[in-house]
Design a protein around this motif. Structure first.
Motif, PDB file in Angstrom:
ATOM      1  N   THR A   1       0.947  -1.148  -0.038  1.00 10.38           N
ATOM      2  CA  THR A   1      -0.013   0.094  -0.106  1.00 10.38           C
ATOM      3  C   THR A   1       1.234   1.312  -0.078  1.00 10.38           C
ATOM      4  OG1 THR A   1       0.086   0.212   2.397  1.00 10.38           O
ATOM      5  CG2 THR A   1      -1.863  -1.298   1.464  1.00 10.38           C
ATOM      6  N   GLN A   2       0.254   2.401   0.269  1.00  7.04           N
ATOM      7  CA  GLN A   2       1.101   3.522  -0.039  1.00  7.04           C
ATOM      8  C   GLN A   2       1.881   3.753   1.350  1.00  7.04           C
ATOM      9  OE1 GLN A   2      -1.432   7.108  -0.186  1.00  7.04           O
ATOM     10  NE2 GLN A   2      -1.935   6.729  -2.497  1.00  7.04           N
ATOM     11  N   THR A   3       1.592   3.126   2.500  1.00  2.60           N
ATOM     12  CA  THR A   3       2.145   3.006   3.985  1.00  2.60           C
ATOM     13  C   THR A   3       3.188   1.708   4.002  1.00  2.60           C
ATOM     14  OG1 THR A   3       0.390   2.583   4.981  1.00  2.60           O
ATOM     15  CG2 THR A   3       0.643   4.805   4.750  1.00  2.60           C
ATOM     16  N   ARG A   4       2.613   0.573   3.280  1.00  2.80           N
ATOM     17  CA  ARG A   4       3.251  -0.651   3.608  1.00  2.80           C
ATOM     18  C   ARG A   4       3.841  -1.208   2.282  1.00  2.80           C
ATOM     19  NH1 ARG A   4       1.055  -4.745   8.047  1.00  2.80           N
ATOM     20  NH2 ARG A   4       3.012  -6.178   7.788  1.00  2.80           N
ATOM     21  N   GLY A   5       5.218  -1.663   2.436  1.00  2.00           N
ATOM     22  CA  GLY A   5       5.798  -2.405   1.323  1.00  2.00           C
ATOM     23  C   GLY A   5       4.936  -3.675   1.048  1.00  2.00           C
ATOM     24  N   ALA A   6       5.378  -4.133  -0.066  1.00  2.00           N
ATOM     25  CA  ALA A   6       4.968  -5.443  -0.638  1.00  2.00           C
ATOM     26  C   ALA A   6       5.469  -6.546   0.097  1.00  2.00           C
ATOM     27  CB  ALA A   6       5.031  -5.723  -2.219  1.00  2.00           C
ATOM     28  N   MET A   7       4.930  -7.768   0.366  1.00  2.00           N
ATOM     29  CA  MET A   7       5.433  -8.984   0.791  1.00  2.00           C
ATOM     30  C   MET A   7       6.248  -9.668  -0.096  1.00  2.00           C
ATOM     31  SD  MET A   7       4.501  -8.815   4.165  1.00  2.00           S
ATOM     32  CE  MET A   7       4.408 -10.598   4.855  1.00  2.00           C
ATOM     33  N   GLY A   8       7.110 -10.631   0.053  1.00  2.00           N
ATOM     34  CA  GLY A   8       7.889 -11.484  -0.548  1.00  2.00           C
ATOM     35  C   GLY A   8       7.368 -12.874  -0.912  1.00  2.00           C
ATOM     36  N   TYR A   9       6.291 -13.032  -0.278  1.00  2.00           N
ATOM     37  CA  TYR A   9       5.652 -14.280  -0.214  1.00  2.00           C
ATOM     38  C   TYR A   9       4.328 -14.504   0.466  1.00  2.00           C
ATOM     39  CZ  TYR A   9       6.541 -14.905   4.945  1.00  2.00           C
ATOM     40  OH  TYR A   9       6.438 -14.935   6.275  1.00  2.00           O
ATOM     41  N   ALA A  10       3.478 -15.319   0.301  1.00  2.00           N
ATOM     42  CA  ALA A  10       2.231 -15.679   0.693  1.00  2.00           C
ATOM     43  C   ALA A  10       2.017 -16.794   1.472  1.00  2.00           C
ATOM     44  CB  ALA A  10       1.006 -15.565  -0.379  1.00  2.00           C
ATOM     45  N   ALA A  11       1.453 -17.231   2.555  1.00  2.00           N
ATOM     46  CA  ALA A  11       1.747 -18.219   3.054  1.00  2.00           C
ATOM     47  C   ALA A  11       0.110 -18.525   3.870  1.00  2.00           C
ATOM     48  CB  ALA A  11       2.704 -18.296   4.505  1.00  2.00           C
ATOM     49  N   VAL A  12      -0.422 -19.695   3.693  1.00  2.00           N
ATOM     50  CA  VAL A  12      -1.534 -20.125   4.372  1.00  2.00           C
ATOM     51  C   VAL A  12      -1.580 -21.555   5.017  1.00  2.00           C
ATOM     52  CG1 VAL A  12      -4.083 -20.529   3.950  1.00  2.00           C
ATOM     53  CG2 VAL A  12      -2.995 -18.571   2.920  1.00  2.00           C
ATOM     54  N   SER A  13      -2.290 -21.813   6.065  1.00  5.42           N
ATOM     55  CA  SER A  13      -2.183 -23.023   6.682  1.00  5.42           C
ATOM     56  C   SER A  13      -3.601 -23.181   7.125  1.00  5.42           C
ATOM     57  CB  SER A  13      -1.170 -23.245   7.713  1.00  5.42           C
ATOM     58  OG  SER A  13      -1.526 -22.582   8.947  1.00  5.42           O
ATOM     59  N   LEU A  14      -3.912 -24.570   6.742  1.00  4.69           N
ATOM     60  CA  LEU A  14      -5.375 -24.785   7.290  1.00  4.69           C
ATOM     61  C   LEU A  14      -5.438 -26.276   8.105  1.00  4.69           C
ATOM     62  CD1 LEU A  14      -8.306 -24.487   6.833  1.00  4.69           C
ATOM     63  CD2 LEU A  14      -8.393 -26.053   4.972  1.00  4.69           C
ATOM     64  N   THR A  15      -5.703 -26.016   9.463  1.00  4.67           N
ATOM     65  CA  THR A  15      -5.806 -27.016  10.519  1.00  4.67           C
ATOM     66  C   THR A  15      -7.286 -27.601  10.534  1.00  4.67           C
ATOM     67  OG1 THR A  15      -4.126 -25.712  11.635  1.00  4.67           O
ATOM     68  CG2 THR A  15      -5.448 -27.537  12.791  1.00  4.67           C
ATOM     69  N   ILE A  16      -7.293 -28.986  10.358  1.00  8.99           N
ATOM     70  CA  ILE A  16      -8.541 -30.076  10.197  1.00  8.99           C
ATOM     71  C   ILE A  16      -8.518 -30.642  11.509  1.00  8.99           C
ATOM     72  CG2 ILE A  16      -9.643 -31.678   8.845  1.00  8.99           C
ATOM     73  CD1 ILE A  16      -8.057 -30.340   6.342  1.00  8.99           C
ATOM     74  N   ASP A  17      -9.634 -30.834  11.987  1.00  4.22           N
ATOM     75  CA  ASP A  17      -9.538 -31.919  12.951  1.00  4.22           C
ATOM     76  C   ASP A  17      -9.824 -33.232  12.482  1.00  4.22           C
ATOM     77  OD1 ASP A  17     -10.688 -33.450  15.220  1.00  4.22           O
ATOM     78  OD2 ASP A  17     -12.539 -32.743  15.579  1.00  4.22           O
ATOM     79  N   ASN A  18      -9.077 -34.042  12.788  1.00  6.36           N
ATOM     80  CA  ASN A  18      -8.918 -35.412  12.364  1.00  6.36           C
ATOM     81  C   ASN A  18      -9.280 -36.417  13.441  1.00  6.36           C
ATOM     82  OD1 ASN A  18      -8.652 -37.335  10.008  1.00  6.36           O
ATOM     83  ND2 ASN A  18      -6.541 -37.758  10.772  1.00  6.36           N
ATOM     84  N   SER A  19      -9.771 -36.193  14.572  1.00  5.35           N
ATOM     85  CA  SER A  19      -9.975 -37.035  15.653  1.00  5.35           C
ATOM     86  C   SER A  19     -10.683 -38.267  15.156  1.00  5.35           C
ATOM     87  CB  SER A  19     -10.619 -36.568  16.701  1.00  5.35           C
ATOM     88  OG  SER A  19     -11.955 -35.924  16.510  1.00  5.35           O
ATOM     89  N   ASP A  20     -11.759 -38.212  14.129  1.00  4.40           N
ATOM     90  CA  ASP A  20     -12.436 -39.335  13.617  1.00  4.40           C
ATOM     91  C   ASP A  20     -11.612 -40.233  12.543  1.00  4.40           C
ATOM     92  OD1 ASP A  20     -12.322 -37.769  11.513  1.00  4.40           O
ATOM     93  OD2 ASP A  20     -14.574 -37.803  10.940  1.00  4.40           O
ATOM     94  N   HIS A  21     -10.179 -39.855  12.321  1.00  5.52           N
ATOM     95  CA  HIS A  21      -9.311 -40.319  11.388  1.00  5.52           C
ATOM     96  C   HIS A  21      -9.996 -40.486  10.030  1.00  5.52           C
ATOM     97  CE1 HIS A  21      -6.092 -40.741  14.350  1.00  5.52           C
ATOM     98  NE2 HIS A  21      -6.886 -40.864  15.199  1.00  5.52           N
ATOM     99  N   GLY A  22     -10.699 -39.489   9.502  1.00  7.48           N
ATOM    100  CA  GLY A  22     -11.311 -39.309   8.275  1.00  7.48           C
ATOM    101  C   GLY A  22     -10.175 -39.317   7.170  1.00  7.48           C
ATOM    102  N   LEU A  23      -8.898 -38.588   7.515  1.00  8.93           N
ATOM    103  CA  LEU A  23      -8.105 -38.617   6.882  1.00  8.93           C
ATOM    104  C   LEU A  23      -7.121 -39.546   7.219  1.00  8.93           C
ATOM    105  CD1 LEU A  23      -7.406 -34.493   6.915  1.00  8.93           C
ATOM    106  CD2 LEU A  23      -8.499 -35.936   5.154  1.00  8.93           C
ATOM    107  N   GLU A  24      -6.391 -40.096   6.169  1.00  9.79           N
ATOM    108  CA  GLU A  24      -5.722 -41.391   6.413  1.00  9.79           C
ATOM    109  C   GLU A  24      -4.209 -40.874   6.934  1.00  9.79           C
ATOM    110  OE1 GLU A  24      -5.175 -44.109   3.471  1.00  9.79           O
ATOM    111  OE2 GLU A  24      -7.255 -44.092   2.812  1.00  9.79           O
ATOM    112  N   MET A  25      -4.234 -40.438   8.402  1.00  4.34           N
ATOM    113  CA  MET A  25      -3.117 -39.798   9.027  1.00  4.34           C
ATOM    114  C   MET A  25      -3.307 -40.143  10.615  1.00  4.34           C
ATOM    115  SD  MET A  25      -1.687 -36.620   7.345  1.00  4.34           S
ATOM    116  CE  MET A  25      -0.299 -36.628   8.518  1.00  4.34           C
TER     117      MET A  25
END
Length: 144
Positions: free
Chosen positions: A69-93
């Motif tokens: 913006t006019q008062t803040r410089g551009a970032m060098g990267y974008a980072a996103v993380s998404l945390t999922i409840d897997n207590s039912d082990h619906g994901l194979e982990m």
């Protein structure tokens, strides 16, 4: 399986580290025009592997990185993380919580992680296979 938390830094309008907590049931995100509501949906799609810049409402992948913006410089990267409840082990982990991460640099380099371990995009797709989550999942309804 339930989304627990979305963490963004340098993603579109979210220059600072921003965390969205998801409550059990339905979570609504409200705010005035231009406040970043659609960018939250874009962040979820993006971290789950979306490759189409058109779907992310941009012209090139670099558009997901905070441009400054006019008062803040551009970032060098974008980072996103998404945390999922897997207590039912619906994901194979063997973990009660699974965190999927993505980072993209202005240089064009991209990184994906699952629970902090470096993985391929294909690994993210395979983890989410048949869950209803994912860049093409019915669980994500885009703008328009």
């Amino acid at each position: 399986m339930q989304l627990l938390r979305l963490e963004m830094k340098g993603f579109k309008s979210f220059a600072d580290k921003t965390i969205v907590q998801f409550s059990p049931g339905m979570t609504a995100i409200v705010g005035p025009n231009g406040s970043g509501k659609s960018n939250i949906g874009d962040a979820v799609r993006w971290v789950l592997g979306e490759q189409s810049t058109k779907t992310l409402r941009g012209n090139k992948m670099e558009d997901v990185i905070f441009g400054g913006t006019q008062t803040r410089g551009a970032m060098g990267y974008a980072a996103v993380s998404l945390t999922i409840d897997n207590s039912d082990h619906g994901l194979e982990m063997d973990a009660d919580e699974v965190t999927i991460g993505r980072r993209y640099y202005r240089s064009g380099e991209s990184e994906y992680t699952i629970n902090g371990q470096s993985v391929r995009l294909k690994d993210v797709y395979e983890l989410l296979l048949d869950t209803g989550l994912g860049r093409d999942g019915y669980a994500i309804v885009g703008q328009g």
